[in-house]
Design a protein around this motif. Structure first.
Motif, PDB file in Angstrom:
ATOM      1  N   TYR A 127       0.827  -1.207   0.000  1.00 12.94           N
ATOM      2  CA  TYR A 127       0.000   0.000   0.000  1.00 12.94           C
ATOM      3  C   TYR A 127       0.864   1.261   0.000  1.00 12.94           C
ATOM      4  CZ  TYR A 127      -3.892  -3.019   1.573  1.00 12.94           C
ATOM      5  OH  TYR A 127      -4.854  -3.981   1.693  1.00 12.94           O
ATOM      6  N   SER A 180      -4.409  -5.075  -4.118  1.00  8.06           N
ATOM      7  CA  SER A 180      -2.950  -5.050  -4.188  1.00  8.06           C
ATOM      8  C   SER A 180      -2.515  -6.301  -4.921  1.00  8.06           C
ATOM      9  CB  SER A 180      -2.331  -5.038  -2.784  1.00  8.06           C
ATOM     10  OG  SER A 180      -0.939  -5.331  -2.850  1.00  8.06           O
ATOM     11  N   LEU A 237      -5.149   2.227  -4.842  1.00  9.49           N
ATOM     12  CA  LEU A 237      -4.559   3.015  -3.760  1.00  9.49           C
ATOM     13  C   LEU A 237      -3.530   4.004  -4.317  1.00  9.49           C
ATOM     14  CD1 LEU A 237      -4.265   0.203  -1.102  1.00  9.49           C
ATOM     15  CD2 LEU A 237      -6.062   1.915  -1.377  1.00  9.49           C
ATOM     16  N   VAL A 262      -3.279   4.913   4.170  1.00 10.31           N
ATOM     17  CA  VAL A 262      -4.285   3.998   3.651  1.00 10.31           C
ATOM     18  C   VAL A 262      -5.030   3.309   4.792  1.00 10.31           C
ATOM     19  CG1 VAL A 262      -4.621   1.867   2.358  1.00 10.31           C
ATOM     20  CG2 VAL A 262      -3.069   3.614   1.486  1.00 10.31           C
ATOM     21  N   TYR A 294      -7.353  -6.861   4.873  1.00 11.48           N
ATOM     22  CA  TYR A 294      -6.309  -6.450   3.935  1.00 11.48           C
ATOM     23  C   TYR A 294      -5.772  -7.660   3.163  1.00 11.48           C
ATOM     24  CZ  TYR A 294      -6.465  -2.204   6.750  1.00 11.48           C
ATOM     25  OH  TYR A 294      -6.877  -1.066   7.411  1.00 11.48           O
TER      26      TYR A 294
END
Length: 390
Positions: free
Chosen positions: A58, A270, A317, A119, A242
């Motif tokens: 991130y 991600s 992000l 984030v 996450y």
């Protein structure tokens, strides 16, 4: 010991006394308006991010995007008549407690005129009260609602968890899914808020939450929770966490024969999810802020510049971080000042800013009102599926 300051504009290392003297001179000039032809110093802006540790993906994406924005602004003459942005970067190492220390240092030692980050909701909540007390604007990429509730100097480029929880509930109902289980992280505001929002919207729309399990930060073995969920036989599992945990949890689920589809939120966005989860995350759905497939010229210019500079497509992000820097620069220009009170007022009055994550107008809580996109993991890649508005 805190990690070293990384100065993106210059890598010159100054000794203690000389640094103090030069900072005092620079900051004194920075806080003065340009008049009688006199120049103000470079404009110091602080970024705190997870550049190492569990959520390093991130932070690195955010740094890359913000650096790209800074380079673009500086190469086109800077701000306020030619003054370059000096980006001061600090790594919170993905650790609790570090962001508050970093925020104090950036504000009181480096005298930044604004903060960018973070984030993760918990780390944004550490820094936000410090920025608010010092009356230094902060723009976060966190979706946790409480972040901007800290005060009128705190802004965000992301939509909030309540919104994306509702978006995923609506999307899952559109797939005909009616019986869902939830596996959430009870140690993060992010996961708690998402689970609550999703459950309320899903049940209100006629769905059932047939099982709920939880884990905490640091857990590595999820067999007990997954076994319980398998026994409940859900049609799908909502996993608000996450990518670091999502990849591991979904992999373990497949190992025990739990083959129900998993869904999540922007924390999945991600490429680390693909690296950790491998083939196990194929078919996963998640909510996000941005897709590089958007053919809007503003988006495609960003995608091209980011890809050329870093050799990869930008994540959502990265897009949020890019918007935060461009939004701040726009506010400084409209404020015609480096005074933090004037920058705050300009940010608050932002209307129809053309960001890469959407057109940004802040509501009364300094949250942007935008649509969301649904992404699916398909053939080992993130694939845009549809745009959802409420």
């Amino acid at each position: 010991m805190h990690p070293p300051i990384i100065r993106i504009k210059t890598f010159t290392v100054l000794s203690g006394l000389l640094m103090t003297v030069l900072l005092a001179i620079a900051l004194s000039a920075c806080k003065q308006e340009s008049n009688n032809g006199k120049k103000i110093a470079d404009i110091p802006i602080g970024l705190y991010a997870s550049l190492t540790g569990a959520e390093a993906s991130y932070g690195v994406d955010s740094l890359h995007a913000i650096q790209l924005a800074v380079d673009e602004i500086n190469s086109h003459g800077g701000l306020l008549g030619g003054h370059q942005i000096q980006l001061i970067v600090r790594d919170n190492q993905s650790k609790a407690g570090e962001s508050s220390l970093i925020a104090r240092e950036l504000i009181h030692r480096n005298h930044v005129i604004a903060l960018l980050g973070e984030v993760a909701g918990g780390r944004s909540l550490e820094a936000a009260p410090i920025a608010q007390k010092a009356e230094v604007p902060m723009i976060s990429s966190s979706t946790v609602a409480r972040v901007t509730q800290i005060g009128n100097y705190i802004f965000r480029t992301a939509f909030i968890d309540e919104f994306q929880g509702k978006v995923m509930a609506k999307f899952m109902r559109s797939l005909g899914i009616r019986r869902v289980a939830i596996l959430s992280d009870t140690s993060t505001d992010y996961s708690i808020g998402l689970a609550k929002s999703f459950a309320h919207e899903f049940v209100t729309g006629g769905g059932q939450i047939i099982a709920q399990q939880s884990f905490s930060e640091g857990d590595k073995d999820f067999n007990a929770q997954l076994t319980a969920l398998k026994a409940a036989n859900p049609e799908a599992i909502f996993l608000p966490t996450y990518y670091t945990y999502a990849g591991a949890i979904i992999s373990q689920a497949r190992q025990i024969g739990l083959n129900a589809p998993f869904t999540g939120a922007d924390g999945f966005d991600s490429r680390g999810l693909l690296k950790i989860g491998g083939k196990a995350v194929e078919g996963v759905y998640f909510v996000s802020h941005f897709t590089s497939d958007n053919q809007n010229p503003t988006v495609q210019n960003f995608v091209k510049a980011y890809s050329q500079k870093y050799g990869d497509l930008p994540s959502s992000l990265a897009a949020l971080a890019y918007d935060s820097m461009k939004l701040l620069a726009d506010a400084i220009e409209r404020a015609k000042s480096v005074e933090t009170t004037k920058i705050q007022a300009a940010l608050e009055n932002t209307k129809n800013f053309p960001g890469v994550t959407g057109t940004i107008t802040f509501d009364e809580n300094r949250n942007p009102q935008k649509s969301a996109v649904i992404i699916r993991v398909q053939n080992g890649k993130f694939t845009y599926l549809e745009t959802v508005s409420l």
